[in-house]
Each structure stands twice: as C-alpha cells, then as structure tokens.
Design a protein around this motif. Structure first.
Motif, PDB file in Angstrom:
ATOM      1  N   UNK A 459       0.757  -1.180   0.072  1.00  0.00           N
ATOM      2  CA  UNK A 459       0.049  -0.089   0.006  1.00  0.00           C
ATOM      3  C   UNK A 459       0.850   1.258  -0.117  1.00  0.00           C
ATOM      4  N   UNK A 460       0.802   2.266  -0.878  1.00  0.00           N
ATOM      5  CA  UNK A 460       1.583   3.563  -0.887  1.00  0.00           C
ATOM      6  C   UNK A 460       1.392   4.181   0.389  1.00  0.00           C
ATOM      7  N   UNK A 461       0.029   4.228   0.898  1.00  0.00           N
ATOM      8  CA  UNK A 461       0.035   5.049   2.271  1.00  0.00           C
ATOM      9  C   UNK A 461       0.714   4.352   3.381  1.00  0.00           C
ATOM     10  N   UNK A 462       0.677   3.015   3.477  1.00  0.00           N
ATOM     11  CA  UNK A 462       1.499   2.248   4.349  1.00  0.00           C
ATOM     12  C   UNK A 462       2.992   2.143   4.185  1.00  0.00           C
ATOM     13  N   UNK A 463       3.542   2.178   3.051  1.00  0.00           N
ATOM     14  CA  UNK A 463       4.867   2.392   2.804  1.00  0.00           C
ATOM     15  C   UNK A 463       5.233   3.830   3.185  1.00  0.00           C
ATOM     16  N   UNK A 464       4.586   4.942   2.889  1.00  0.00           N
ATOM     17  CA  UNK A 464       4.765   6.328   3.237  1.00  0.00           C
ATOM     18  C   UNK A 464       4.963   6.246   4.926  1.00  0.00           C
TER      19      UNK A 464
END
Length: 608
Positions: A459-464
């Motif tokens: 998930x891009x949000x989780x990676x961020x």
C-alpha cells in the motif's frame, strides 16, 4: 582421563598419542599492526593452537623501565653523533616509539603488558609435520613475525599452548594497551573495532562467526548514525531466525522490543522471556483507530501534544486509504476530513484539550456520518467501509481498544487476522508502537521489528508511514528493523529504496535468481558477493554497513535455537520428547497502561 595414551619427547617435536606436534615462540614482531592482524594464524588450514599469555606491568615499574630504555637509546644516539657516524634508522624509530609510549603511559592513556605468543602445530605423521612446520613459519614471516622452535623445550612449549594458563617458555614482549587490543583473537578485520582507549563496557550483539576467518561478527546498531536495519532474504533463508536471534540478544542488553509478527512465530520466545503477546484479530481483541494518544505522567496527570487531534485526523486518512486498498482522491480526502471532524464533535471531542479524555468514536460512527450526508462521494465511501463496520471484517473495529500493552517485549501477532486486514492491522500496530516509543517514561534503547514488511509495502500509504517511522526513530533512541522476503516490493519503489537508504545496517541473506539483479544494482555487489548470495546456506548472509562488508553465519546456543527455530520437524520432535506443546500467552494476561514522557509542547488534560 584427559591424559594422552603415550608421550614421546624429542628435541624439536613431540609424539602425543597418535599425532606429532611442534611448538614455536614468537620472538620478533612487526613495528605497526592493525586490528585483526593475527587472523591469518587462526585461518591457517592446518591445525594450529595459538596461545596468548598476558601479564600487566605495574605503572611505577613501567615508568622506570621506559626511563632507562630512553636513557640507553639517547646515549647511543649521542655517542654515534659525537663520533660522526650515520644515524641508525632502527634506533631512530625505536627512540620515537619510546618517547610516544612514555608520554601515553604518563598521561594514563594506556598501560604496559608483557605478552607471550606461542604456536603449536599438529600433524598425523613426521613428514606431514615437517611440511606444516615450514608452512607455518612462512606464514609467520609474511606477518613480519619471527617464529623460533622451542628446541629442547618441546614439552614446555606444548604445555604452554594448552589451556592451563602456564607460560613455561617465558619469551615475552612488552606491548601497550592499543597494540595489545589488536592482538585479541576475536577482532574481525572486516568491521571497524571499538576504540581501544575506551573504558566503556562492551556493547553490541553477536550475530555469528565470520565465514572468511574464525573471528566473531559483533555489531552494535546503536553506535551508528541511525539505528535502523533492513534484512532481505528469500523464503527459507533464515531471515526470521536471525531477527529473533538479534532480538533475544538485544533483550540481554536491556533493550525494549516490539514486534509485528504476521505468522505468530515469536509466541514461544515471548512466553519464555516473560513478554507480552497480543493476538490481533482474535476474539475480543480490538484496535480503535480514533483513539487519541494520551499519555499519563508519573504524577497521574494525562498530557498530549497540542496538535494531537489534527495529527490523528491525518492518520485516519492513511488508515482508510489502506483499508480501501486504493489512494484517496482529492474529493474523497475533502469529504473524509469534514466527516472525521464531525464524528469527533458528535463524541464531544473538539479542539479544546479538556475534551480529549472523553471516549473516542468508532469507525461505525464515521460511517454513520458519511451515510447521512447528501454528498454522493460520502455515501459511496460509507458503502465501501460497510464491510469493516458491520460486515465480515468488523471484528477489529467493533468497539473500543481492548488493551494498551507494554513491557520489555511486546509481540503483536497477526495470524488470526484476515489477509485483507493484515495491511491495516500492521499499520495500526505500528501506530501503537510509535505512541509507546515517542513518549517513553524512561529513556532507554528500543527496537521495533516489522517482519514480512511486504504486507505494508503493497500500500503506498502504508509504505509512506513506514518511511516516516524510519526517519523519526533515531531521535527517539529507537531502531526500526524491516525484514521481508519480497525484495521487489521494497526495491522497486522510491519509498522502499528510501527505507533501505535510511538503514545504517543492511543484511542480505540468500537471494532468489529473479531478485539478484535488483539486489546487485541497489547494493553495488561484486561478482563474488553476488555468487555468495545465490549459493549461501540457510543462516548465511552478508552484513553491510557503509563501506564495511563481512560474510557471516548466524550462530545460536542450543537453548536459543530452541526458542527461535520454526522448523516443524524440530518442534514436533521436541513436543514428542517432552509431551508439551509450544507455550502461548493468553490475551487476557496483558499488562495495560501506556508509556509516556514529558514534553514542553504538551498540554495538561486534567486542568483548565
């Protein structure tokens, strides 16, 4: 019962039982040495015993001897000068060394020691002993050492190399503290050693032994610029084994640890060391993302940063983006921002810090606010969130948070969580860990481990969010350990590469052929390192820290091995032998109460 069957003494060798041995005393040493300079002796292919006998010299006696030595050297130099002779380079160098050593001893920066270095080589017969003796003396000569046989004292030389602490040869050389520290047998030449002048106690964690020598790989993450670590390896390479071994040995040092465990592999370890085990997804275990991170001070007052409500609202955007498994559009963000504010206001929580101690709303309350809105985007979001509030995935969000665990080891197990909820569960668990680390009651080193980080990196949000934690942990005296078997999800994204770049300690275990190209390009591996990672056995890997790299193999004691192994065959055999199953902690036995710290930008919630 430990004596040999027979012992035959000859002038230059011994026949001990069925083998032949010869002993040597080191009489000449190089002028300058580097850490690990004795490693070639330990890696010699023949069987060689290396014995160091160290005797400290009294400081008063050392000062007197240095004074007499300087007087002799200066007298010789002046005599040569008065008679017009050329200066002897060896005498000049010895005089400079004596002055430098005398100054350091006088300032208390070091001490003098008497060192005896002895070697014993073993062989199966006399001819082989002759060859091994020649090879050993040649090796010593390459190290600028003079190895003299203990002729007519072969028995004394052999006994001197036995672990009795007896020096019957007494061929000594005076060394100072820094020179003696470089002769320590376990000093690895591949990793930077600690300062020999430091009086602090040894620190760090023993990872295993060096594959290129007999030295040990001992590494301290908290002595680096940042304390983060990344561990990459294919499935079955020993990734979780190494993580648990480092974690267990960090607990020996008093380091607090938090683990995100997707497969419940750490339960046996937690039960043995008295840690806390939280089964996320189990019946009755819930995490409310709307909880405000309030912290109770030692005097009983609750505090929080002034921007707590704003930060929590922004974090909810990340949670919902991970839940919905898609990035939020600008319209959806605007609608959610208004709905989150309205949800908190319905629960009586406003910008006034005095209202933050009231019960937090639930995800179902947010869905109600969205559904009652006339905005089509809000209604659509409410419909997409329905499975997490009243559908199949509602168990994790169906009520207030059930526990706030703390302790020296806290394991958050995600095994009972549905696969669709594991990214969100990992994110909420990391948020709980962050709240503990950002406001500790006592200052101490802490480690947060995310096993199988690919679950969140999808998930891009989780990676961020994971990247922000990697950036912020250093200021909290904490280190983030990211372990994953899916290197593609980590290295094929900018955030993943940034997480790797922010890890001062990088460990590469055996890699799959499909991923070796990305690994080679990212870590700038040589052809030898590339081949090693493709053929490494389980538990073998490459430790990279800046320009220093060393190949090692993880080594655990039998007790540690039983606590950290996940081999089903070994666990089944142990259960059959003892008649016991693996111990697991009950979720009802959790210790509650968050850890906190004082902060100048916090507000007191219990006063007007």
């Amino acid at each position: 019962m430990f004596a040999p069957d027979s012992l035959a003494v000859a002038p230059r060798y011994l026949e001990v039982g069925g083998e032949w041995v010869a002993s040597f005393a080191i009489t000449g040493y190089p002028r300058e040495v580097q850490p690990g300079w004795l490693q070639p002796l330990l890696t010699h292919p023949a069987r060689v015993d290396v014995s160091l006998h160290i005797e400290p010299v009294d400081p008063v006696t050392a000062a007197q001897r240095l004074k007499r030595q300087l007087a002799r050297l200066e007298s010789g130099r002046r005599h040569d000068s008065d008679h017009g002779r050329l200066a002897d380079p060896q005498v000049e160098a010895a005089t400079e060394d004596a002055y430098d050593l005398s100054a350091r001893v006088a300032r208390g920066e070091g001490r003098l020691f008497r060192l005896g270095l002895y070697l014993t080589v073993h062989a199966a017969d006399r001819d082989q002993l002759t060859d091994e003796t020649a090879a050993l003396r040649a090796l010593a000569a390459s190290l600028l050492m003079d190895a003299q046989p203990t002729t007519y004292r072969t028995l004394q030389g052999w006994i001197t190399c036995l672990p009795f602490g007896l020096d019957l040869i007494r061929t000594r050389r005076t060394l100072d503290t820094s020179a003696l520290s470089t002769a320590f047998p376990f000093t690895s030449p591949d990793l930077p050693p600690p300062s020999p002048a430091s009086t602090a106690a040894p620190s760090g964690v023993l990872y295993g032994h060096n594959l290129g020598s007999q030295g040990l790989v001992h590494w301290d993450r908290f002595a680096l610029d940042n304390h983060n670590s990344v561990i990459l390896g294919r499935s079955g390479a020993g990734k979780s084994y190494l993580v648990k071994l480092e974690l267990l040995r960090s607990l020996y040092r008093g380091v607090e640890a938090y683990v995100v465990d997707p497969e419940d592999e750490y339960a046996r370890l937690a039960a043995t060391v008295g840690g806390t085990h939280v089964g996320i997804g189990a019946e009755g275990v819930r995490l409310n993302p709307f909880d405000l991170p309030l912290h109770t001070r030692p005097d009983g007052r609750r505090t929080a940063p002034k921007d707590t409500l704003v930060r929590r609202s922004l974090f909810l955007h990340t949670v919902l983006s991970v839940l919905l498994d898609t990035p939020l559009t600008p319209d959806e963000r605007a609608v959610l921002d208004q709905a989150i504010t309205a949800t908190y206001q319905r629960a009586g929580i406003t910008a006034d810090p005095r209202t933050w101690t009231r019960p937090a709303p639930l995800l179902g309350d947010l869905t109600t606010v969205l559904r009652r809105s006339k905005n089509r985007t809000a209604v659509d979001l409410a419909a997409r969130l329905r499975p997490f509030t009243s559908g199949a995935y509602s168990g994790l969000f169906a009520g207030p948070t059930t526990t706030r665990p703390e302790g020296h080891l806290v394991i958050f197990s995600l095994r009972d969580l549905a696969d669709e909820l594991k990214p969100a569960g990992t994110l909420l668990t990391l948020d709980t860990i962050w709240n503990q680390i950002s406001h500790p009651t006592t200052r101490r080193p802490r480690l947060a481990t995310v096993d199988e980080a690919w679950l969140l990196m999808q998930s891009p949000a989780g990676a961020e969010y994971l990247f922000r934690m990697a950036k912020a942990f250093r200021k909290r005296w904490a280190g983030l350990t990211v372990a994953t078997q899916d290197t593609g999800d980590l290295l094929n994204s900018d955030l993943g590469k940034a997480i790797v770049a922010n890890a001062a300690t990088q460990i590469l275990l055996r890699q799959a052929p499909q991923a070796i190209e990305d690994i080679t390009r990212t870590f700038d591996l040589s052809q030898g390192e590339r081949h090693f990672l493709l053929t490494a056995d389980r538990g073998q890997g490459l430790l990279a820290a800046g320009t220093h790299r060393v190949a090692f193999e993880a080594a655990a004691s039998p007790t540690e091995h039983h606590l950290i192994t996940t081999d089903p065959a070994e666990l089944a055999a142990y259960a059959q032998q003892t008649g016991e199953n693996d111990p697991l902690l009950d979720a009802d036995d959790l210790v509650t109460g968050p850890a906190e710290a004082d902060s100048s930008d916090e507000v007191d919630l219990d006063s007007g």
